[in-house]
Each structure stands twice: as C-alpha cells, then as structure tokens.
Enzyme design. Structure first.
Site, short mmCIF file in Angstrom:
data_model
loop_
_atom_site.label_atom_id
_atom_site.label_comp_id
_atom_site.label_asym_id
_atom_site.label_seq_id
_atom_site.Cartn_x
_atom_site.Cartn_y
_atom_site.Cartn_z
N ASP A 65 24.27 40.48 33.29
CA ASP A 65 24.31 40.07 34.42
C ASP A 65 25.75 39.25 34.42
OD1 ASP A 65 24.55 38.55 37.07
OD2 ASP A 65 22.44 37.36 36.59
N SER A 144 40.12 45.37 46.79
CA SER A 144 39.71 45.77 48.11
C SER A 144 41.02 45.94 49.05
CB SER A 144 38.64 45.26 48.49
OG SER A 144 38.19 45.46 50.11
N TYR A 157 34.04 37.94 51.77
CA TYR A 157 34.18 39.07 50.99
C TYR A 157 35.74 39.24 50.83
CZ TYR A 157 34.51 43.78 49.22
OH TYR A 157 34.63 44.88 48.61
N THR A 192 30.03 54.59 49.86
CA THR A 192 29.20 54.00 48.58
C THR A 192 28.02 53.67 49.31
OG1 THR A 192 29.72 51.55 48.87
CG2 THR A 192 31.13 53.42 47.52
#
Length: 263
Positions: A65, A144, A157, A192
């Site tokens: 994690d 991104s 985001y 995705t």
C-alpha cells in the site's frame, strides 16, 4: 523487438535487457501495461500493488500500500532482493477524484494526495539506496494532462498531479549528480478501468465517451500501451540524456488548437 539506436549504442527496448524494474500500481491499467512492456523488452520486473494478481505473467507480484510507509519499505526491499537490485522505478499507483473545489471533503483530499503524491515519495525514497548502485538509474512518474490543463470537475485530482509535475522537477534536480534520472509522462484521457467506471456512472455513457474523445485533437482516447511505450523510452538507457522532462501522450490535447473539421 528493435528500436532506434541512441548515441551510446543501445537500442530502444533492447537496452532494457537485464535491468531491474519496480512498478507501483502494476496490477491493472497503465501500470500493468507498463510492466508488460518492460518485461517484453527484457527487463526483470516486480509489481507493487494492493492486489498484484500476476497470474501467469513473467514478473513478480508483491502486495503493498503506497499510503503506508512500512508496507512500501518492506515491499521495495523484497523486490530488490528478488531482482538482485533496482535500476528503474515507475510510480504509477494513483487514485482519481471527481468534483469542483466545493465537492470533495477534507478526508478525500488527504487520501488522494497521500496516494498520488506521497506514494511517489515513499516508493522513491525506499528505492534510492538501490538506485544509487545502478549504472542506469531512472525514475518515471505517471503524471497527467490535468497538471497542465484546466479540466472541469477535477480540482482535487488536478492538484495532486500538479504536485507530481513539480515533484518530478525537484527530484531530477536533487539526484542528477548521483546519476539518477527523473522524468514523468503526462497522459491525456486513457482508456483504463477507472475511466470505464466513470463512463458507466454517467447518465449517457456513449455521449460522455464521445465528449472525452472529442476534446483530444486526435479524436480518441489514449491507450495504456501508448503510455507504456513512453515510459519505456524514459526508463531505459536510450534516453540517457533526458531528465526533468514531462512527455505528453495526450493526442495533442496540451499543445494543439486545431480548427474544427469542416461540415
């Protein structure tokens, strides 16, 4: 598989042969495509994921994690032991968020930043002792288009990916004299499982997909394999003089302003 020859005499994916690669978030989506591409090029790969599920794939799966430092450190050490070292780190693990600055509670802000930004910090920090011993050390962060373009309902985001872009530059500056290159890839909207879930939740999934495709000048979503190809280039010796760079794989979204097609 043969690529173009670089100045040092290595070629495309051929230069990956024998290198040891660690990929976070390699259980699905972009991370899985990256791991497959690295392995196809001859790299020995290990995946860190909440659910690595490698099946018959030719790489090592380790449960970790990225939001837990002890978990990351243990998994990185296990990966290094199994691979015999680490030459490449690909930080692909990440989670999304939808909403304006009004919509996401503080807990979600903390969670997304913890995974998308601090996940990179934890993984790279744990891998640095191994990278310093490599002659081909490379870190590639998955950033991104959201870091460079204002996208609607992506406030949280976008903030996380803007941090990734800045972190990439800072890491590149900090470690260039140690021979460790740090770059990032800026995908556009990629086909995705996460995007598929967003589309499924839309009132009209077909119409929503058409909107996402239309905002990229090439008129379609980016594939995970196209992103993986960019990662492979930045990860390998063919890009030995490339550091502190963001490579856009976005169908022209960041820089092109084409005229509308004639009707």
């Amino acid at each position: 598989m043969t690529g173009t020859t670089d100045g040092a005499g290595t070629t495309g994916t051929d230069g990956l042969r024998g290198l040891r690669a660690l990929v976070t978030g390699g259980g699905s989506g972009i991370g899985r495509a990256v791991t497959r591409a690295l392995a196809s090029g001859g790299a020995h790969a290990a995946v860190l994921d909440l659910a690595p599920d490698c099946g018959e794939e030719p790489w090592t799966g380790l449960t970790a994690d990225v939001a837990d430092d002890a978990s990351v450190r243990a998994a990185v050490e296990e990966a290094a032991a199994r691979l015999g070292g680490i030459d490449i780190v690909v930080n692909s693990a990440g989670i999304g968020a939808v909403g304006t600055v009004e919509d996401n509670p503080d807990e979600q802000w903390h969670r997304v930043l913890d995974v998308n930004v601090l996940g990179i910090v934890r993984t790279t920090r744990a891998a640095l002792p191994h990278l310093r011993r490599s002659a081909h050390a490379s870190v590639v962060n998955i950033c991104s288009i959201a870091a460079t373009a204002g996208l609607p309902r992506r406030a949280l985001y976008s903030a996380s990916k803007g941090a990734v872009a800045s972190l990439t530059l800072a890491m590149a500056a900090d470690h260039v004299h140690e021979g460790i290159r740090v770059n990032c890839v800026n995908p556009g909207t990629v086909d995705t499982p996460w995007v598929a879930r967003l589309l499924d939740a839309a009132g009209d999934p077909g119409a929503e997909r058409a909107v996402l495709e239309a905002r990229q000048p090439m008129g379609r979503l980016v594939t995970a394999e196209e992103v993986a190809a960019a990662v492979v280039y930045l990860a390998g010796p063919a890009s030995a003089s490339v550091t502190g760079t963001a490579l856009a794989v976005d169908g022209g979204m960041a820089g092109l302003r084409p005229r509308p097609a004639a009707r």
